[in-house]
Write a protein that holds these residues in place. Structure first.
Motif, short mmCIF file in Angstrom:
data_model
loop_
_atom_site.label_atom_id
_atom_site.label_comp_id
_atom_site.label_asym_id
_atom_site.label_seq_id
_atom_site.Cartn_x
_atom_site.Cartn_y
_atom_site.Cartn_z
N HIS A 42 0.01 -9.22 1.32
CA HIS A 42 1.11 -9.06 2.28
C HIS A 42 2.16 -8.07 1.74
CE1 HIS A 42 4.22 -10.04 5.20
NE2 HIS A 42 5.05 -10.32 4.20
N LEU A 43 2.50 -8.19 0.45
CA LEU A 43 3.55 -7.34 -0.12
C LEU A 43 3.05 -5.94 -0.45
CD1 LEU A 43 5.27 -9.91 -2.52
CD2 LEU A 43 6.09 -9.11 -0.30
N MET A 44 1.80 -5.83 -0.84
CA MET A 44 1.27 -4.52 -1.20
C MET A 44 0.95 -3.68 0.03
SD MET A 44 1.42 -4.37 -4.45
CE MET A 44 0.28 -3.23 -5.21
N GLY A 45 0.75 -4.31 1.18
CA GLY A 45 0.41 -3.57 2.40
C GLY A 45 1.38 -2.45 2.73
N PRO A 46 2.70 -2.73 2.80
CA PRO A 46 3.65 -1.66 3.10
C PRO A 46 3.70 -0.58 2.01
CG PRO A 46 4.63 -3.80 3.52
CD PRO A 46 3.34 -4.06 2.80
N LEU A 47 3.48 -0.96 0.75
CA LEU A 47 3.48 0.03 -0.33
C LEU A 47 2.29 0.97 -0.20
CD1 LEU A 47 4.50 -2.23 -3.36
CD2 LEU A 47 5.94 -0.62 -2.11
N VAL A 48 1.14 0.41 0.21
CA VAL A 48 -0.04 1.24 0.46
C VAL A 48 0.22 2.16 1.65
CG1 VAL A 48 -2.45 1.22 1.17
CG2 VAL A 48 -1.66 -0.39 -0.56
N ALA A 49 0.79 1.60 2.72
CA ALA A 49 1.04 2.39 3.93
C ALA A 49 1.98 3.56 3.67
CB ALA A 49 1.61 1.49 5.03
N ARG A 50 2.94 3.37 2.79
CA ARG A 50 3.91 4.42 2.49
C ARG A 50 3.44 5.37 1.39
NH1 ARG A 50 9.41 3.73 3.94
NH2 ARG A 50 9.74 1.98 5.35
N GLY A 51 2.30 5.09 0.79
CA GLY A 51 1.76 5.98 -0.23
C GLY A 51 2.25 5.74 -1.62
N HIS A 52 2.99 4.65 -1.83
CA HIS A 52 3.46 4.35 -3.19
C HIS A 52 2.32 3.76 -4.03
CE1 HIS A 52 7.53 5.22 -2.04
NE2 HIS A 52 7.51 4.32 -1.09
N VAL A 53 1.36 3.15 -3.35
CA VAL A 53 0.22 2.52 -4.03
C VAL A 53 -1.03 2.84 -3.23
CG1 VAL A 53 -0.83 0.30 -4.64
CG2 VAL A 53 1.61 0.64 -5.00
N ASP A 54 -2.17 2.97 -3.91
CA ASP A 54 -3.47 3.08 -3.26
C ASP A 54 -4.31 1.87 -3.63
OD1 ASP A 54 -3.44 5.32 -1.69
OD2 ASP A 54 -4.20 6.67 -3.24
N ARG A 55 -5.15 1.44 -2.70
CA ARG A 55 -6.07 0.34 -2.98
C ARG A 55 -7.48 0.91 -3.12
NH1 ARG A 55 -7.25 -4.94 0.86
NH2 ARG A 55 -8.56 -6.08 -0.65
N THR A 56 -8.07 0.76 -4.27
CA THR A 56 -9.41 1.26 -4.55
C THR A 56 -10.36 0.08 -4.71
OG1 THR A 56 -9.29 1.21 -6.98
CG2 THR A 56 -8.27 3.11 -5.86
N PRO A 57 -11.66 0.33 -4.76
CA PRO A 57 -12.60 -0.79 -4.97
C PRO A 57 -12.36 -1.53 -6.29
CG PRO A 57 -13.76 1.13 -4.14
CD PRO A 57 -12.37 1.59 -4.45
N GLN A 58 -11.79 -0.84 -7.27
CA GLN A 58 -11.54 -1.48 -8.57
C GLN A 58 -10.19 -2.19 -8.63
OE1 GLN A 58 -12.42 1.94 -8.36
NE2 GLN A 58 -14.57 1.27 -8.45
N GLY A 59 -9.29 -1.85 -7.70
CA GLY A 59 -7.96 -2.46 -7.73
C GLY A 59 -6.89 -1.48 -7.29
N TYR A 60 -5.64 -1.87 -7.46
CA TYR A 60 -4.51 -1.04 -7.03
C TYR A 60 -4.14 -0.01 -8.11
CZ TYR A 60 -3.70 -4.34 -3.21
OH TYR A 60 -3.83 -5.11 -2.09
N VAL A 61 -3.79 1.19 -7.63
CA VAL A 61 -3.31 2.27 -8.51
C VAL A 61 -2.08 2.89 -7.85
CG1 VAL A 61 -5.59 2.79 -9.45
CG2 VAL A 61 -4.80 4.00 -7.41
N LEU A 62 -1.30 3.64 -8.61
CA LEU A 62 -0.18 4.35 -8.01
C LEU A 62 -0.67 5.36 -6.98
CD1 LEU A 62 2.18 4.99 -11.06
CD2 LEU A 62 2.37 3.22 -9.30
N GLY A 63 0.12 5.54 -5.93
CA GLY A 63 -0.30 6.38 -4.82
C GLY A 63 0.28 7.79 -4.84
N PRO A 64 -0.06 8.60 -3.85
CA PRO A 64 0.32 10.01 -3.82
C PRO A 64 1.80 10.25 -3.58
CG PRO A 64 -0.78 9.40 -1.78
CD PRO A 64 -0.94 8.23 -2.71
N ARG A 65 2.54 9.23 -3.20
CA ARG A 65 3.98 9.39 -2.98
C ARG A 65 4.75 9.46 -4.29
NH1 ARG A 65 8.01 11.61 -0.42
NH2 ARG A 65 9.86 10.30 -0.24
N VAL A 66 4.19 8.90 -5.35
CA VAL A 66 4.90 8.78 -6.62
C VAL A 66 5.31 10.14 -7.21
CG1 VAL A 66 4.70 7.99 -9.01
CG2 VAL A 66 3.95 6.52 -7.13
#
Length: 242
Positions: A42-66
């Motif tokens: 629930h909390l990571m969803g908006p961070l992914v949507a805004r590009g702060h975080v990416d969700r990969t098959p292995q887990g979460y990583v920092l996203g292209p917005r950083v």
């Protein structure tokens, strides 16, 4: 004003992702944050949507917005190629890693260094919660008026980090008077027994230039290091934008 719990927890999750050297699975984040797996999603969803975080098959990583945020951060704190060159010139002349620190918004932070990513770095880039025990923190606190300094110390205190940390308020004020008189601050093992740091203020009073080195290599070098830093400070690092 208190921070909403959900915002606080989302930022904790973001920082956990940033600290990790590899993708972080949602289950690992849930364990670290002490929350339900559904809360992580629930909390990571908006961070992914805004590009702060990416969700990969292995887990979460920092996203292209950083990277864009980091570029803005560098601009706001006056970090440009000239500053980068200055830090590396100090590193070369002093034979010790160089740091640029700032005081802003009631916090002291290391904003850049030549030691980023180095093993054993005692002053990582980020908010410095033990600034009272560092040379750069002493320089920046010494430049505050007494009321502002008391406000900072009321919030952050003088926690003991090593046996050398100054924790008595009167002794700390005396130390800052010496810093203002000398124009240079020294911290010998006050943050980490193995390290010593030396710092000078920059002209704007809100930033400090410093070096750190193993304490065993500091003996007899205080004057030399202070001269290297003072010359660099006089040469000028571009002022940070407000």
């Amino acid at each position: 004003m208190s921070v909403p719990h959900s915002v606080d927890r989302a930022l904790d999750l973001l920082e956990a992702v940033a600290r990790s050297a590899r993708p972080v699975p949602a289950k690992s984040l849930a364990r670290e944050a002490g929350c339900a797996l559904s809360t992580v999603y629930h909390l990571m969803g908006p961070l992914v949507a805004r590009g702060h975080v990416d969700r990969t098959p292995q887990g979460y990583v920092l996203g292209p917005r950083v990277p864009a945020l980091y570029r803005s951060f560098r601009r706001h704190t006056g970090l440009d190629e000239e500053t980068y060159g200055m830090l590396h010139a100090v590193r070369r002349l002093a034979g010790a890693h160089a740091y640029l620190s700032t005081r802003r918004g009631g916090r002291i932070a290391v904003v850049d260094s030549t030691a980023s990513g180095c093993e054993g770095d005692p002053f990582e880039v980020g908010v410095d919660r033990g600034a009272h025990a560092t040379a750069h923190g002493k320089v920046l606190l010494a430049s505050l008026d007494r009321t502002a300094r008391r406000r900072y110390l009321d919030e952050h205190g003088l926690p003991r980090l090593t046996e050398h940390t100054i924790t008595n308020p009167d002794r700390f004020e005396a130390e800052l008077r010496r810093v203002r008189t000398a124009g240079v601050a020294v911290s010998v093992g006050e943050t980490d027994p193995a390290y010593t740091c030396v710092a000078v203020p920059l002209a704007d009073g809100a930033r400090a230039l410093s070096v750190s080195l193993p304490t065993e290599r500091f003996r007899g070098r205080r004057g030399e290091l202070a001269r290297v830093l003072s010359r660099a400070a006089r040469h000028g690092i571009p002022a940070a934008s407000e």
